[in-house]
Scaffold this motif. Structure first.
Motif, mmCIF file in Angstrom:
data_model
loop_
_atom_site.group_PDB
_atom_site.id
_atom_site.type_symbol
_atom_site.label_atom_id
_atom_site.label_comp_id
_atom_site.label_asym_id
_atom_site.label_seq_id
_atom_site.Cartn_x
_atom_site.Cartn_y
_atom_site.Cartn_z
ATOM 1 N N PHE A 107 0.836 -1.205 0.000
ATOM 2 C CA PHE A 107 0.000 0.000 0.000
ATOM 3 C C PHE A 107 0.871 1.254 0.000
ATOM 4 C CE2 PHE A 107 -2.487 -3.314 2.017
ATOM 5 C CZ PHE A 107 -3.775 -3.134 1.509
ATOM 6 N N GLU A 108 0.400 2.288 -0.685
ATOM 7 C CA GLU A 108 1.087 3.585 -0.678
ATOM 8 C C GLU A 108 0.054 4.696 -0.486
ATOM 9 O OE1 GLU A 108 5.012 5.097 -2.808
ATOM 10 O OE2 GLU A 108 3.388 4.736 -4.225
ATOM 11 N N HIS A 109 0.503 5.828 0.089
ATOM 12 C CA HIS A 109 -0.388 6.966 0.361
ATOM 13 C C HIS A 109 -1.573 6.522 1.218
ATOM 14 C CE1 HIS A 109 2.031 8.986 -2.566
ATOM 15 N NE2 HIS A 109 1.577 8.257 -3.576
ATOM 16 N N ILE A 110 -1.265 5.798 2.283
ATOM 17 C CA ILE A 110 -2.317 5.191 3.088
ATOM 18 C C ILE A 110 -2.386 5.827 4.476
ATOM 19 C CG2 ILE A 110 -0.987 3.342 4.235
ATOM 20 C CD1 ILE A 110 -4.262 2.808 2.344
ATOM 21 N N ASP A 111 -3.584 5.876 5.020
ATOM 22 C CA ASP A 111 -3.771 6.216 6.429
ATOM 23 C C ASP A 111 -3.647 4.905 7.201
ATOM 24 O OD1 ASP A 111 -5.044 6.496 8.989
ATOM 25 O OD2 ASP A 111 -5.915 8.381 8.295
ATOM 26 N N PHE A 112 -2.553 4.731 7.917
ATOM 27 C CA PHE A 112 -2.232 3.452 8.538
ATOM 28 C C PHE A 112 -3.323 2.996 9.512
ATOM 29 C CE2 PHE A 112 -0.133 0.606 11.542
ATOM 30 C CZ PHE A 112 0.568 -0.247 10.689
ATOM 31 N N GLU A 113 -3.778 3.893 10.354
ATOM 32 C CA GLU A 113 -4.784 3.522 11.363
ATOM 33 C C GLU A 113 -6.104 3.137 10.715
ATOM 34 O OE1 GLU A 113 -5.130 6.510 14.335
ATOM 35 O OE2 GLU A 113 -3.085 6.235 15.094
ATOM 36 N N GLN A 114 -6.450 3.853 9.651
ATOM 37 C CA GLN A 114 -7.694 3.530 8.934
ATOM 38 C C GLN A 114 -7.606 2.136 8.314
ATOM 39 O OE1 GLN A 114 -8.423 5.902 5.457
ATOM 40 N NE2 GLN A 114 -10.587 5.375 5.335
ATOM 41 N N LEU A 115 -6.462 1.835 7.699
ATOM 42 C CA LEU A 115 -6.275 0.523 7.088
ATOM 43 C C LEU A 115 -6.243 -0.568 8.155
ATOM 44 C CD1 LEU A 115 -5.749 -1.215 4.595
ATOM 45 C CD2 LEU A 115 -3.311 -0.643 4.789
ATOM 46 N N GLN A 116 -5.643 -0.284 9.284
ATOM 47 C CA GLN A 116 -5.574 -1.242 10.381
ATOM 48 C C GLN A 116 -6.968 -1.586 10.894
ATOM 49 O OE1 GLN A 116 -3.218 0.090 13.806
ATOM 50 N NE2 GLN A 116 -2.038 -1.818 13.639
ATOM 51 N N SER A 117 -7.814 -0.575 11.028
ATOM 52 C CA SER A 117 -9.189 -0.799 11.487
ATOM 53 C C SER A 117 -9.980 -1.633 10.482
ATOM 54 C CB SER A 117 -9.892 0.546 11.707
ATOM 55 O OG SER A 117 -9.240 1.275 12.720
ATOM 56 N N PHE A 118 -9.744 -1.365 9.182
ATOM 57 C CA PHE A 118 -10.431 -2.119 8.126
ATOM 58 C C PHE A 118 -10.049 -3.603 8.195
ATOM 59 C CE2 PHE A 118 -10.724 -3.940 3.886
ATOM 60 C CZ PHE A 118 -12.000 -3.554 3.488
ATOM 61 N N ILE A 119 -8.780 -3.864 8.407
ATOM 62 C CA ILE A 119 -8.308 -5.256 8.472
ATOM 63 C C ILE A 119 -8.914 -5.975 9.677
ATOM 64 C CG2 ILE A 119 -6.259 -6.700 8.861
ATOM 65 C CD1 ILE A 119 -4.698 -4.567 7.218
ATOM 66 N N GLY A 142 -2.375 -27.376 4.787
ATOM 67 C CA GLY A 142 -1.762 -26.054 4.703
ATOM 68 C C GLY A 142 -2.795 -24.948 4.760
ATOM 69 N N GLY A 143 -2.369 -23.746 4.379
ATOM 70 C CA GLY A 143 -3.292 -22.621 4.327
ATOM 71 C C GLY A 143 -2.753 -21.379 5.007
ATOM 72 N N LEU A 144 -3.548 -20.324 4.970
ATOM 73 C CA LEU A 144 -3.170 -19.044 5.575
ATOM 74 C C LEU A 144 -3.087 -19.195 7.086
ATOM 75 C CD1 LEU A 144 -2.673 -15.968 5.272
ATOM 76 C CD2 LEU A 144 -5.166 -15.663 5.427
ATOM 77 N N ARG A 145 -1.971 -18.757 7.655
ATOM 78 C CA ARG A 145 -1.764 -18.907 9.094
ATOM 79 C C ARG A 145 -1.837 -17.575 9.841
ATOM 80 N NH1 ARG A 145 -3.260 -23.124 8.232
ATOM 81 N NH2 ARG A 145 -2.143 -25.132 8.272
ATOM 82 N N SER A 146 -1.400 -16.485 9.223
ATOM 83 C CA SER A 146 -1.447 -15.202 9.936
ATOM 84 C C SER A 146 -1.416 -14.044 8.964
ATOM 85 C CB SER A 146 -0.253 -15.085 10.905
ATOM 86 O OG SER A 146 0.961 -14.920 10.200
ATOM 87 N N ILE A 147 -1.919 -12.886 9.445
ATOM 88 C CA ILE A 147 -1.827 -11.634 8.696
ATOM 89 C C ILE A 147 -1.348 -10.549 9.652
ATOM 90 C CG2 ILE A 147 -3.626 -12.249 7.030
ATOM 91 C CD1 ILE A 147 -5.574 -10.500 8.616
ATOM 92 N N ASN A 148 -0.591 -9.609 9.115
ATOM 93 C CA ASN A 148 -0.065 -8.541 9.956
ATOM 94 C C ASN A 148 0.188 -7.303 9.105
ATOM 95 O OD1 ASN A 148 1.268 -7.367 12.386
ATOM 96 N ND2 ASN A 148 3.069 -7.428 11.062
ATOM 97 N N LEU A 149 -0.353 -6.167 9.528
ATOM 98 C CA LEU A 149 -0.106 -4.921 8.820
ATOM 99 C C LEU A 149 1.159 -4.279 9.385
ATOM 100 C CD1 LEU A 149 -1.149 -2.925 6.675
ATOM 101 C CD2 LEU A 149 -2.296 -1.686 8.537
ATOM 102 N N ARG A 150 2.109 -3.986 8.501
ATOM 103 C CA ARG A 150 3.412 -3.458 8.921
ATOM 104 C C ARG A 150 3.655 -2.100 8.282
ATOM 105 N NH1 ARG A 150 8.243 -4.419 6.163
ATOM 106 N NH2 ARG A 150 7.149 -6.060 4.997
ATOM 107 N N HIS A 151 3.994 -1.113 9.127
ATOM 108 C CA HIS A 151 4.363 0.196 8.609
ATOM 109 C C HIS A 151 5.745 0.105 7.996
ATOM 110 C CE1 HIS A 151 6.002 4.388 9.026
ATOM 111 N NE2 HIS A 151 4.890 4.601 8.332
ATOM 112 N N VAL A 152 5.908 0.578 6.770
ATOM 113 C CA VAL A 152 7.201 0.492 6.077
ATOM 114 C C VAL A 152 7.955 1.802 6.183
ATOM 115 C CG1 VAL A 152 8.344 0.047 3.866
ATOM 116 C CG2 VAL A 152 6.334 -1.298 4.521
ATOM 117 N N SER A 153 7.393 2.855 5.630
ATOM 118 C CA SER A 153 7.979 4.201 5.744
ATOM 119 C C SER A 153 6.971 5.217 5.241
ATOM 120 C CB SER A 153 9.279 4.308 4.928
ATOM 121 O OG SER A 153 8.994 4.242 3.537
ATOM 122 N N GLY A 154 6.986 6.397 5.851
ATOM 123 C CA GLY A 154 6.054 7.435 5.417
ATOM 124 C C GLY A 154 4.634 6.924 5.415
ATOM 125 N N HIS A 155 3.997 7.000 4.244
ATOM 126 C CA HIS A 155 2.625 6.518 4.109
ATOM 127 C C HIS A 155 2.583 5.175 3.377
ATOM 128 C CE1 HIS A 155 0.703 10.107 5.724
ATOM 129 N NE2 HIS A 155 1.603 10.814 5.050
#
Length: 412
Positions: A107-119, A142-155
């Motif tokens: 993701f780019e140009h994102i509001d991190f908290e807004q995206l976190q709430s959506f997830i 097998g299958g999906l085991r976890s998801i995590n939103l990570r801040h990279v830099s800026g937005h």
């Protein structure tokens, strides 16, 4: 309507290239019907030599390990290293490795908290979408085991997912799951740069250890020189690049023989070598407190597969798995690492001792013998003469071959 090049048969492609008749015949001779759909614009098969490591001992079990490479000294070095480790009881491993592959939605140009709430609000739907995308993977455990939103830099942010890929490397499975999950993020579509697996392999680190009696290396001083040389590659990136390349000489030759993606393995390995902020050697060496053993340790992220991908279409890869004894995926990863550590030891021992060129030139002499036209029966004796001569070059090889043949004719 004229066909596009990729739509042609291999023979039609070769006809279009207007190749000399002899070259055309060689290309056609090496074609394999089963491989025609593995790559785009298929022309023919390109063969590389396959050898093996004999009796690599890991966790008290002996393996015959196939290796595919074009570099002359790689297989000899790996065998030498494995033989030395066998003197100390072979390689040891601890725990069971995980078949976990990561993926990212970027993701780019994102509001991190807004995206976190959506997830958080759509977590259930995300996991449901993953299962619907690859039900066969879930049936294999097998299958999906976890998801995590990570801040990279800026937005910028990355939604990191971890997928248990079962017995496959899982690249296609992870990408399929990502594409399905991405649809849930339709409100953020303009901010999504892409969705793609990552080969970083943070959760797939595997380790092996081994030890060699210092007497087999020439004594304590020789063993300490190996440790000092290895430590140099911990502080000098230039040396580390070459040392790690030597590790991958052997390791990647096994990965290739087993039909896996050696490029992904090496990319993950080089990233792992830089995890401290400085590029370093991947292995660790020390002399035991009682000065009786040289001890080596090797850890690496390894995402490999026993099924799926190109393996299903590569009969040789399936045959090599059988040659290896059809190990579990966990065992296979540790075997691959053991060959890497064997290669590292052989290189360090050579550099700290007689020098790397001595072994290389012995193998180079054999290649040179072949290139000047030595027959199968002449290659070994000519190579021996070359290694004892002052110059290992084409001119001298031709001269010595002539002398060898003259001597043989006189004997007859």
């Amino acid at each position: 309507m004229t066909k596009k090049f990729y739509e042609l048969t291999p023979e039609e492609r070769l006809d279009l290239l207007n190749l000399p008749e002899e070259l055309m015949a060689r290309f056609v001779k090496d074609q394999e019907v089963a491989h025609q759909d593995l790559v785009e614009n298929y022309l023919t098969d390109f063969a590389l030599p396959e050898g093996m490591v004999r009796h690599l001992v890991l966790d008290n079990q002996s393996y015959q390990v196939p290796m595919v490479t074009e570099e002359p000294s790689v297989i000899a070095a790996a065998n030498n290293g494995a033989r030395l480790f066998k003197m100390g009881g072979g390689f040891k491993s601890a725990g069971t490795s995980q078949a976990i592959l990561g993926g990212q939605i970027l993701f780019e140009h994102i509001d991190f908290e807004q995206l976190q709430s959506f997830i958080a609000a759509n977590k259930y739907e995300i996991f449901q979408a993953a299962e619907a995308a690859k039900p066969s993977l879930y049936r294999r455990g097998g299958g999906l085991r976890s998801i995590n939103l990570r801040h990279v830099s800026g937005h910028r942010a990355s939604l990191d997912i971890l997928v248990d890929t079962s017995q496959s490397m899982g690249a296609n499975a992870v990408n399929t799951i990502l594409e399905s999950i991405r649809l849930i993020f339709e409100p953020f579509d303009d901010q999504i740069l892409g969705a793609i697996l990552t080969n970083a392999g943070h959760q797939s680190v595997v380790s092996v250890t081994g030890r060699v009696p210092v007497t087999a290396l020439g004594g304590f001083d020789a063993a300490q020189r190996i440790v000092d040389l290895a430590d140099f590659a911990k502080v000098d990136p230039d040396r580390a690049v070459t040392e790690n390349k030597g590790i991958f000489n052997g390791l990647s030759a096994v990965v290739l023989a087993l039909g896996n993606d050696w490029r992904a393995v090496e990319a993950a390995g080089h990233a792992y070598a830089s995890r401290s902020g400085q590029y370093q050697a991947l292995t660790n060496w020390r002399v035991s407190d009682d000065h009786e053993f040289l001890e080596g340790e090797f850890s690496l992220p390894l995402n490999l597969g026993r099924v799926g991908g190109a393996i299903a279409g590569l009969t040789k890869a399936q045959d090599n798995l059988a040659l290896l004894g059809n190990p579990t995926l966990d065992e296979m990863k540790k075997i691959v690492l053991s060959v890497g550590l064997s290669s590292n030891l052989a290189a360090l021992k050579a550099i700290a001792g007689e020098g790397i060129q001595a072994g290389h030139m012995r193998m180079q002499a054999r290649l040179l013998a072949i290139s000047v036209g030595a027959t199968t029966d002449e290659i070994v004796p000519l190579a021996k003469k070359l290694t004892k001569s002052p110059a290992i070059n084409e001119e001298n090889a031709k001269k010595l071959l002539g002398e060898l043949r003259h001597h043989e004719s006189e004997v007859k």
